[in-house]
Design a protein around this motif. Sequence first.
Motif, short mmCIF file in Angstrom:
data_model
loop_
_atom_site.label_atom_id
_atom_site.label_comp_id
_atom_site.label_asym_id
_atom_site.label_seq_id
_atom_site.Cartn_x
_atom_site.Cartn_y
_atom_site.Cartn_z
N ALA A 1 0.21 7.55 19.46
CA ALA A 1 -0.35 7.15 17.95
C ALA A 1 1.20 7.39 17.14
CB ALA A 1 -1.48 7.87 17.48
N HIS B 1 -1.28 7.29 7.93
CA HIS B 1 -2.71 7.79 7.50
C HIS B 1 -3.42 6.95 6.67
CE1 HIS B 1 -0.42 10.24 4.96
NE2 HIS B 1 -1.62 10.20 4.16
N LEU B 2 -2.54 6.33 5.44
CA LEU B 2 -3.15 5.43 4.28
C LEU B 2 -3.77 4.11 4.93
CD1 LEU B 2 0.25 5.69 2.02
CD2 LEU B 2 -2.28 7.31 2.02
N LEU C 1 -17.04 2.32 11.50
CA LEU C 1 -15.75 2.02 11.92
C LEU C 1 -15.24 2.44 13.02
CD1 LEU C 1 -13.76 1.92 8.72
CD2 LEU C 1 -15.11 0.13 9.67
N PHE D 1 -8.62 4.19 2.19
CA PHE D 1 -9.47 5.25 1.55
C PHE D 1 -8.60 5.86 0.26
CE2 PHE D 1 -11.33 4.55 5.63
CZ PHE D 1 -12.94 4.31 5.29
N SER D 2 -7.52 5.76 0.54
CA SER D 2 -6.67 6.77 -0.49
C SER D 2 -6.53 6.24 -1.89
CB SER D 2 -5.38 6.86 0.21
OG SER D 2 -4.59 5.76 0.03
N ARG D 3 -7.04 5.15 -1.82
CA ARG D 3 -6.89 4.67 -3.25
C ARG D 3 -8.06 4.51 -4.30
NH1 ARG D 3 -2.68 5.56 -4.73
NH2 ARG D 3 -2.87 4.05 -6.60
N ALA E 1 -5.68 3.73 7.67
CA ALA E 1 -7.08 3.90 8.33
C ALA E 1 -7.99 2.90 7.69
CB ALA E 1 -7.50 5.29 8.32
N GLY E 2 -8.64 1.87 8.51
CA GLY E 2 -9.58 1.26 8.08
C GLY E 2 -8.96 -0.10 7.45
N THR E 3 -7.88 -0.17 7.29
CA THR E 3 -7.23 -1.54 6.85
C THR E 3 -6.87 -2.46 7.55
OG1 THR E 3 -4.78 -0.86 6.68
CG2 THR E 3 -6.28 -0.29 4.59
N ALA E 4 -6.98 -3.82 7.21
CA ALA E 4 -6.55 -4.95 8.26
C ALA E 4 -5.17 -4.85 8.70
CB ALA E 4 -6.96 -6.21 7.43
N GLU F 1 -1.25 -1.54 14.57
CA GLU F 1 -1.45 -0.55 15.61
C GLU F 1 -1.62 -1.59 17.02
OE1 GLU F 1 -4.46 2.32 15.31
OE2 GLU F 1 -3.15 3.29 14.14
N ARG G 1 -12.38 0.78 15.24
CA ARG G 1 -11.35 0.46 14.00
C ARG G 1 -10.82 1.66 13.45
NH1 ARG G 1 -15.04 -3.35 10.61
NH2 ARG G 1 -13.32 -3.24 8.98
N ILE G 2 -11.45 2.98 13.63
CA ILE G 2 -10.64 4.07 13.35
C ILE G 2 -10.94 5.32 14.50
CG2 ILE G 2 -10.32 3.86 10.85
CD1 ILE G 2 -12.60 5.61 10.29
N SER H 1 1.13 4.17 -3.08
CA SER H 1 1.21 5.63 -2.95
C SER H 1 2.51 6.30 -3.13
CB SER H 1 1.07 5.79 -1.31
OG SER H 1 -0.26 5.53 -0.89
N ARG I 1 -11.47 13.54 8.88
CA ARG I 1 -10.56 13.93 7.82
C ARG I 1 -10.62 13.33 6.32
NH1 ARG I 1 -6.59 10.83 6.16
NH2 ARG I 1 -6.44 9.47 7.93
N THR J 1 -11.99 -1.49 1.41
CA THR J 1 -11.45 -0.47 2.36
C THR J 1 -10.19 -1.33 3.20
OG1 THR J 1 -13.33 1.06 2.71
CG2 THR J 1 -11.46 0.98 4.18
N GLU J 2 -10.80 -2.76 3.59
CA GLU J 2 -9.84 -3.56 4.20
C GLU J 2 -8.33 -3.72 3.39
OE1 GLU J 2 -13.00 -5.67 7.57
OE2 GLU J 2 -12.73 -6.31 5.65
N GLY K 1 -3.89 -1.57 -4.61
CA GLY K 1 -3.20 -1.43 -3.40
C GLY K 1 -1.69 -1.97 -3.72
N LEU L 1 0.78 -1.16 -0.06
CA LEU L 1 -0.17 -0.04 0.10
C LEU L 1 0.82 1.35 0.27
CD1 LEU L 1 -2.84 1.06 0.00
CD2 LEU L 1 -2.98 0.68 2.43
#
Lengths: 418, 418, 418
Positions: free
Chosen positions: A79, A55-56, C389, C355-357, A58-61, A67, C394-395, A27, C402, C350-351, C322, A23
């Motif tokens: 964080a 931040h990329l 989430l 969100f960035s892609r 966020a929401g990923t497994a 984390e 999860r977030i 980017s 953001r 998303t997982e 990804g 990922l």
Amino acid sequence: MDDQPFSDPASLLISEDHYITRLLHASGVALDSLGVGGAPSDPRQTWRIVAENWHLFAGTASGYWLEEALDQVLEIDEALDADSADRVFNQIQNRLDTPDFRPRALFERFKIDVLATTDDPLDDLAGHAALRESGLPGRVIPTFRPDRYLDPENTQFGSSVERLLALTEETATFEGYLAALRGRREHFLHHGAVSTDHGVEEAYTHDLEPSDARRLFQRALDGTLTPAEARVFRGHMLLEMANMSVEDGLVMTLHAGVLRNHSSATFQAHGPDTGHDIPVRTDFVNGLRPLLERFGLERDFHLVLFAVDETVYSREIAPLAGFYPSVYIGAPWWFLDAPDAISRFRAAVTETAGFSRGSGFIDDTRAFLSIPARHDTARRVDAGFLARLVVEGRIRTRDAERIADDIVGAQPRRVFKL
Amino acid sequence: MDDQPFSDPASLLISEDHYITRLLHASGVALDSLGVGGAPSDPRQTWRIVAENWHLFAGTASGYWLEEALDQVLEIDEALDADSADRVFNQIQNRLDTPDFRPRALFERFKIDVLATTDDPLDDLAGHAALRESGLPGRVIPTFRPDRYLDPENTQFGSSVERLLALTEETATFEGYLAALRGRREHFLHHGAVSTDHGVEEAYTHDLEPSDARRLFQRALDGTLTPAEARVFRGHMLLEMANMSVEDGLVMTLHAGVLRNHSSATFQAHGPDTGHDIPVRTDFVNGLRPLLERFGLERDFHLVLFAVDETVYSREIAPLAGFYPSVYIGAPWWFLDAPDAISRFRAAVTETAGFSRGSGFIDDTRAFLSIPARHDTARRVDAGFLARLVVEGRIRTRDAERIADDIVGAQPRRVFKL
Amino acid sequence: MDDQPFSDPASLLISEDHYITRLLHASGVALDSLGVGGAPSDPRQTWRIVAENWHLFAGTASGYWLEEALDQVLEIDEALDADSADRVFNQIQNRLDTPDFRPRALFERFKIDVLATTDDPLDDLAGHAALRESGLPGRVIPTFRPDRYLDPENTQFGSSVERLLALTEETATFEGYLAALRGRREHFLHHGAVSTDHGVEEAYTHDLEPSDARRLFQRALDGTLTPAEARVFRGHMLLEMANMSVEDGLVMTLHAGVLRNHSSATFQAHGPDTGHDIPVRTDFVNGLRPLLERFGLERDFHLVLFAVDETVYSREIAPLAGFYPSVYIGAPWWFLDAPDAISRFRAAVTETAGFSRGSGFIDDTRAFLSIPARHDTARRVDAGFLARLVVEGRIRTRDAERIADDIVGAQPRRVFKL
């Protein structure tokens, strides 16, 4: 074996974890700067890059796993971002330099019962033997992973088979080749292996006549098979593996439906397992039929099917596992080993096959420190799924409790013959 | 017709229900011990096996149906397990021996308006005629199911067509064959049939030139078609069935995408419909195009599409039914006739096609006592779906109420021309 | 340009919106009576038909959009049905006759930043130039849409290429053809275009040797390509478009997996885009591999993938996006641009890819007045997804905030180079 400390945060947590590096690569981060494929890189610099781009995730497994590893395993309480990068790096490094964070200590802390590695069939497994004698409070067992010995289109097929025959002192005939594979499986069995693992692009099997198998084997050695013939031979060898599993009892796990090394340029620069393996559709129902026609009804044969195309769960795998005593539904794998995907998986298979036909949760990680987070995620999601069924009046609370225990204990032990 | 009492709990609830026997088989129970395929078996012993293994059905659709049948229909008030097996068996047996639990009494108690059987085209339908005259407070109607007469690769094709031509006194020409099929459809119409049913592995149709159809028919009789030619002929005959439906008004239902008898050994030992039919991908969009090009815009033609691959709902069936006046979305079928699957079905089709393009709920059961539970499940799930749309502000309460009524009443009556 | 008032409710809201007309057609309404394909029709009569059938749209995306347009944009405060049809028609007509409801006033009221049209490569774009000079408070930019110039099986291919070469004064060679396309892309760039758009049945690309490309081009002009050769040529031209995007920076958007004009009779009577384009399966992973092998790692190349088969999101598009820096996940398109489908989309991608892609939400509407409702729907669903989430731990809330901003602002601006 040696219980060497992990060297640094980046090589422990980043460079080998293609979920994370892929990922970042998407980017615009160069894989070399992350130490991917053994590229020389400064761990602190790699860590900074990750922190700046955190931040990329966020929401990923992968974001959740890392984390959790930072918070729960490494006890970092701030964080991760560009500002905290160096401080977090230093704290992790300090942890890694203490005895409590050596591999063996973490293995004990994680309360791992069984950890299975995947190994080359020619591995002498001395490391496993040494570990076994070292008094670890859990088992580290090898897994027979013969892909390159079975696929004539693998660039290493010829040399691999040559080494296989040399080591086992078998002749370069199809019978010698089968005997050699049997011999190596036996070696794995003696070192505690319970399963074989097969990673294939398609779930395709074929049942060749012996004379055709012999002929294709010779031409495979000569490198003269057409792609169609190579496919047939590969499919036949998967069926031979099932045959040997029926004989020797090793559980057969099949990971199907991934196109490896989608980007040739990346493969040439960084090698395999660097984030560009991509799922593709595959057909378990027609593809596995020859294998199941031969061995599907064998009582002690266990075939565990893993998929990365989630459409096969309700259409193919649950219906197969709901009939064939040999077929088990593998836990959500790879891209699907994530909260929402696990939840969809449960909804997709349970109404057809219940809970007893699944493998139970097993993780498949290269990221040692993510093990607790992965099991925790799966257990939470499964508990949530069971709770919903209770609330909807579809199962009783006491059944939900039994199932919640079973799918993380008795069930995987039974499926993997542990 | 005769309103004979059901003989015993096992043959009523277990032996014929391949949803139940398949999952027991997957867990190592021999099909013979369950009386599958007419195997001689002791009903009480079969029942004990089911009871001992009843925990396997937690969370499954079949588990829910059987528990509802036990609780609501048979008024059993203890849970089924190894301990209660004999008591429950005895209670059920007692019920079955009383007049209130004879087929006709249950038919009335279930308030069945219409029950459609599927029948061989050569059936004289005398049973249906007798039932009609017996004053049943609902209709039991036949359905024209000609699969074996249309598929040259069916082992019974030759003998079936021969009997068809003999009974109808038609010549062994393609025209004679079509006339014979027309004649039998007319016979079914006279006995109250409203639909034909077609179970096919793929949703494939083909529009042959008459001369080609004639030629292939003769070679089909001779048994000399290649697999590719057999496919084309089969596809053309599906199109001919649509043609006849345009003429005679019988609704055409298509159940596509199932590979029948996946396990040859099981088929040889126990016969068809014994739990090893497995879904496969099929392409409704390209496959049905020849048929829809010819008949898709015909006003009174109704084609109801049933699938076991749920990916086709949003991609193929809802878009087709949202344009062609003839195409209707079949209710979730077989493995998908289950709470979560029905819920996914509604979410998959509604945004594209609304509620008016569906068949409304119809069950497809071999388990007579599960009829109330199946309709109850579908109604609850649909009501839940509608309630969510109301809560989310997407439909008005009064529309939800109208739709909830419509999809179990006016809608299926309209689609099936009842 | 001229800011002419919209003529009437039916031509503004119904006749051009194939989402609406297709479902009416499925329910037996003749397309002619709705003014589809330019058929002469009485707007008030068309409106009455829609109103009488408005209940069919309960739960559909189009139903929601039109109701929102009536309520929020046109300020109609009664529900649409047979009884209210004429009153609502009159109220809308009154609105349309006032200056506040002219196109430009609505454009301002909707606060549109950028509106992209799709245009023929030979368009002189004078309209866009005029608009630009008229001082509109947002941008209306053209998009290069060359489908008919790239597909030898398009009936207009020969004449289109002929006109292309004539306008650009290039020779009828493959090099001249490429130069002509480059010239027209440059023209679009000069008029503010940021992207090219490609609508294809399959996501198939091919990397031809130059000599083969030259040869196939000549035969394409002669109309002598076999279907297999036409496919290869079409696939190669998609790769050439990517090559030009690498050179000139135009973002490449690919809308794949739709079989256009499924009903030939409807196409002949009413023309294209009249509601019978149907999704089909397509393979992005193998199909796009040749293109990605050549250009996938190019830093400033942007390829946005749109699908109508939602199974590709988790299996194909998220894994590709990804890893490849060039690949972006297009917002849910067409049949999938609806609340539940958007929600499934987010859960599917998303997982794996965060969100960035993603492209961020962009609508794809022919129904100008539905623009606010479409963006509103997507924003609500995405906000709901983010809120879940957060609630599930999860977030973090600040990350959700953001991201909610980013995916409707910075993200689409970055992906489309705005």
